[in-house]
Design a protein around this motif. Structure first.
Motif, PDB file in Angstrom:
ATOM      1  N   ASP A  14       0.821  -1.210   0.000  1.00 50.26           N
ATOM      2  CA  ASP A  14       0.000   0.000   0.000  1.00 50.26           C
ATOM      3  C   ASP A  14       0.858   1.263   0.000  1.00 50.26           C
ATOM      4  N   THR A  15       1.997   1.220  -0.639  1.00 51.62           N
ATOM      5  CA  THR A  15       2.887   2.372  -0.663  1.00 51.62           C
ATOM      6  C   THR A  15       2.685   3.199  -1.923  1.00 51.62           C
ATOM      7  N   ARG A  16       3.150   4.413  -1.868  1.00 42.93           N
ATOM      8  CA  ARG A  16       3.097   5.296  -3.031  1.00 42.93           C
ATOM      9  C   ARG A  16       3.826   4.683  -4.217  1.00 42.93           C
ATOM     10  N   ARG A  17       4.898   3.952  -3.950  1.00 39.36           N
ATOM     11  CA  ARG A  17       5.653   3.332  -5.036  1.00 39.36           C
ATOM     12  C   ARG A  17       4.789   2.356  -5.824  1.00 39.36           C
ATOM     13  N   ASP A  18       3.963   1.588  -5.102  1.00 46.32           N
ATOM     14  CA  ASP A  18       3.082   0.643  -5.795  1.00 46.32           C
ATOM     15  C   ASP A  18       2.086   1.382  -6.682  1.00 46.32           C
ATOM     16  N   HIS A  19       1.549   2.471  -6.170  1.00 46.83           N
ATOM     17  CA  HIS A  19       0.617   3.267  -6.959  1.00 46.83           C
ATOM     18  C   HIS A  19       1.303   3.846  -8.186  1.00 46.83           C
ATOM     19  N   LEU A  20       2.514   4.338  -8.006  1.00 42.19           N
ATOM     20  CA  LEU A  20       3.242   4.911  -9.131  1.00 42.19           C
ATOM     21  C   LEU A  20       3.612   3.845 -10.160  1.00 42.19           C
ATOM     22  N   ASP A  21       3.892   2.641  -9.698  1.00 44.74           N
ATOM     23  CA  ASP A  21       4.180   1.545 -10.632  1.00 44.74           C
ATOM     24  C   ASP A  21       2.966   1.266 -11.515  1.00 44.74           C
ATOM     25  N   ILE A  22       1.793   1.259 -10.904  1.00 45.81           N
ATOM     26  CA  ILE A  22       0.562   1.023 -11.656  1.00 45.81           C
ATOM     27  C   ILE A  22       0.313   2.169 -12.637  1.00 45.81           C
ATOM     28  N   ILE A  23       0.515   3.395 -12.160  1.00 43.23           N
ATOM     29  CA  ILE A  23       0.332   4.558 -13.033  1.00 43.23           C
ATOM     30  C   ILE A  23       1.266   4.476 -14.239  1.00 43.23           C
ATOM     31  N   ASN A  24       2.498   4.050 -13.995  1.00 43.04           N
ATOM     32  CA  ASN A  24       3.464   3.921 -15.089  1.00 43.04           C
ATOM     33  C   ASN A  24       3.030   2.866 -16.100  1.00 43.04           C
ATOM     34  N   ARG A  25       2.419   1.789 -15.617  1.00 38.65           N
ATOM     35  CA  ARG A  25       1.915   0.762 -16.541  1.00 38.65           C
ATOM     36  C   ARG A  25       0.787   1.314 -17.406  1.00 38.65           C
ATOM     37  N   VAL A  26      -0.086   2.097 -16.787  1.00 42.98           N
ATOM     38  CA  VAL A  26      -1.173   2.718 -17.546  1.00 42.98           C
ATOM     39  C   VAL A  26      -0.598   3.716 -18.546  1.00 42.98           C
ATOM     40  N   LYS A  27       0.353   4.512 -18.080  1.00 42.91           N
ATOM     41  CA  LYS A  27       0.947   5.543 -18.937  1.00 42.91           C
ATOM     42  C   LYS A  27       1.696   4.937 -20.122  1.00 42.91           C
ATOM     43  N   SER A  28       2.308   3.772 -19.905  1.00 39.56           N
ATOM     44  CA  SER A  28       3.073   3.124 -20.972  1.00 39.56           C
ATOM     45  C   SER A  28       2.183   2.416 -21.986  1.00 39.56           C
ATOM     46  N   ASN A  29       0.865   2.484 -21.750  1.00 35.86           N
ATOM     47  CA  ASN A  29      -0.100   1.846 -22.658  1.00 35.86           C
ATOM     48  C   ASN A  29       0.151   0.340 -22.742  1.00 35.86           C
ATOM     49  N   ASP A  30       0.370  -0.267 -21.582  1.00 33.22           N
ATOM     50  CA  ASP A  30       0.689  -1.689 -21.479  1.00 33.22           C
ATOM     51  C   ASP A  30      -0.398  -2.524 -22.159  1.00 33.22           C
ATOM     52  N   PRO A  31      -0.066  -3.270 -23.205  1.00 34.01           N
ATOM     53  CA  PRO A  31      -1.077  -4.076 -23.907  1.00 34.01           C
ATOM     54  C   PRO A  31      -1.608  -5.233 -23.069  1.00 34.01           C
ATOM     55  N   ASP A  32      -0.886  -5.573 -21.991  1.00 35.95           N
ATOM     56  CA  ASP A  32      -1.327  -6.651 -21.104  1.00 35.95           C
ATOM     57  C   ASP A  32      -2.190  -6.127 -19.958  1.00 35.95           C
ATOM     58  N   LEU A  33      -2.631  -4.893 -20.066  1.00 38.24           N
ATOM     59  CA  LEU A  33      -3.459  -4.289 -19.033  1.00 38.24           C
ATOM     60  C   LEU A  33      -4.776  -3.780 -19.636  1.00 38.24           C
ATOM     61  N   PRO A  34      -5.698  -4.712 -19.978  1.00 42.42           N
ATOM     62  CA  PRO A  34      -6.991  -4.286 -20.529  1.00 42.42           C
ATOM     63  C   PRO A  34      -8.008  -3.922 -19.448  1.00 42.42           C
ATOM     64  N   ALA A  35      -7.727  -4.333 -18.193  1.00 39.86           N
ATOM     65  CA  ALA A  35      -8.670  -4.100 -17.098  1.00 39.86           C
ATOM     66  C   ALA A  35      -7.947  -3.473 -15.914  1.00 39.86           C
ATOM     67  N   LEU A  36      -8.564  -2.475 -15.316  1.00 39.54           N
ATOM     68  CA  LEU A  36      -7.940  -1.732 -14.216  1.00 39.54           C
ATOM     69  C   LEU A  36      -8.916  -1.527 -13.079  1.00 39.54           C
ATOM     70  N   GLY A  37      -8.449  -1.768 -11.842  1.00 44.61           N
ATOM     71  CA  GLY A  37      -9.247  -1.482 -10.658  1.00 44.61           C
ATOM     72  C   GLY A  37      -8.761  -0.188 -10.027  1.00 44.61           C
ATOM     73  N   ILE A  38      -9.688   0.685  -9.669  1.00 46.37           N
ATOM     74  CA  ILE A  38      -9.345   1.999  -9.111  1.00 46.37           C
ATOM     75  C   ILE A  38      -9.991   2.141  -7.747  1.00 46.37           C
ATOM     76  N   GLY A  39      -9.154   2.406  -6.734  1.00 43.88           N
ATOM     77  CA  GLY A  39      -9.677   2.557  -5.379  1.00 43.88           C
ATOM     78  C   GLY A  39      -8.973   3.644  -4.612  1.00 43.88           C
ATOM     79  N   ALA A  40      -8.188   3.248  -3.605  1.00 42.56           N
ATOM     80  CA  ALA A  40      -7.576   4.206  -2.691  1.00 42.56           C
ATOM     81  C   ALA A  40      -6.493   5.066  -3.346  1.00 42.56           C
TER      82      ALA A  40
END
Length: 288
Positions: A14-40
């Motif tokens: 639950d660290t900021r680093r984990d959130h930033l890692d996810i954001i980077n995956r979204v930003k990189s237009n990761d083709p293996d990320l068709p579904a995303l959960g958004i919460g805290a």
């Protein structure tokens, strides 16, 4: 479906680093990320802003799930606005905690209204068990009246009651011609609301009203007995089947008219050529 969650739980980092890692995956237009959960991740304005910016440029996301969120709604709206520029077509809102049904009502309705208003690519919205109540259903029906993109709306276990059912029925009969599926299981709808829903797709009070009925909607339920009683069940099932199988509204209303004539007048049609007559002529042709 394996959803990539980013809300904070004891079982997940639950660290900021984990959130930033996810954001980077979204930003990189990761083709293996068709579904995303958004919460805290939305609790922090910095990460919420970064997520909105990352989402805006993503072309691979197709499905988004919003988890329980009690933070700043401005952060939420920022991400929703960004999603409206993407190819996301399916959005699910996970029910708010049963401990806070009134807050859940406000949250779910806010989500639904914002999504319907902004998300031009949205074809499915799932608000099951979100406590939207009659007022929430009325609010959604108003927005859906002129919507042309949403194909499926899931509202199971929302306690919309007769008031909400009537609002949805009015919207379906008089305005919306895009929805093909509206799941209303277990909403405390009595015979009054059931009749309104039936009349939205099969109004046999006159030929004009029958023609004005909705000939697009193909389902009200997952389990028909959780929505309708015996008095209207057969009419609803036949109307759904007609809407599903017919390629045009004229064909659908023809099938429904054959049922009306058989059920109300004992007339069995073997030829259908005269059914192409203009609506204004039908009451005279049928003596109805």
């Amino acid at each position: 479906m394996n959803w990539l969650r980013n809300d904070i739980t004891a079982a997940e980092a639950d660290t900021r680093r984990d959130h930033l890692d996810i954001i980077n995956r979204v930003k990189s237009n990761d083709p293996d990320l068709p579904a995303l959960g958004i919460g805290a991740i939305l609790n922090d304005v910095h990460t919420a802003t970064l997520l909105a910016e990352a989402v805006r440029g993503n072309t691979n996301l197709k499905r988004v799930r919003f988890y329980e969120y009690g933070g700043n709604m401005d952060h939420f709206h920022m991400v929703i606005s960004a999603l409206s520029k993407t190819n996301v077509s399916k959005i699910i809102v996970v029910p708010w905690s049963q401990m806070y049904p009134r807050e859940g009502d406000l949250y779910a309705v806010a989500v639904g209204k914002r999504l319907i208003a902004l998300q031009s690519n949205l074809t499915r919205l799932d608000l099951n068990s979100c406590h939207i109540g009659p007022s929430g259903a009325i609010a959604l029906s108003t927005l859906l009246a002129n919507n042309t993109t949403l194909r499926a709306l899931h509202l199971t276990e929302n306690n919309i009651g007769d008031e909400g059912a009537v609002a949805m029925a009015h919207m379906l009969k008089n305005k919306n011609r895009a929805l093909k599926e509206m799941v209303l299981d277990n909403n405390g709808i009595t015979a009054y609301g059931q009749l309104a829903l039936r009349n939205a797709i099969y109004d046999d009070s006159s030929y004009v009203e029958l023609e004005k009925s909705n000939h697009i909607l193909q389902s009200y339920f997952d389990n028909p007995r959780s929505v309708f009683g015996k008095s209207v069940m057969n009419d609803v099932l036949l109307s759904h089947a007609a809407n599903l199988r017919c390629k045009s509204a004229k064909s659908a209303v023809t099938k429904k008219l054959k049922r009306v004539l058989s059920k109300k007048y004992g007339v069995a049609l073997h030829f259908e050529s005269f059914l192409g007559a203009d609506a204004v002529m039908m009451p005279h042709v049928l003596g109805w």
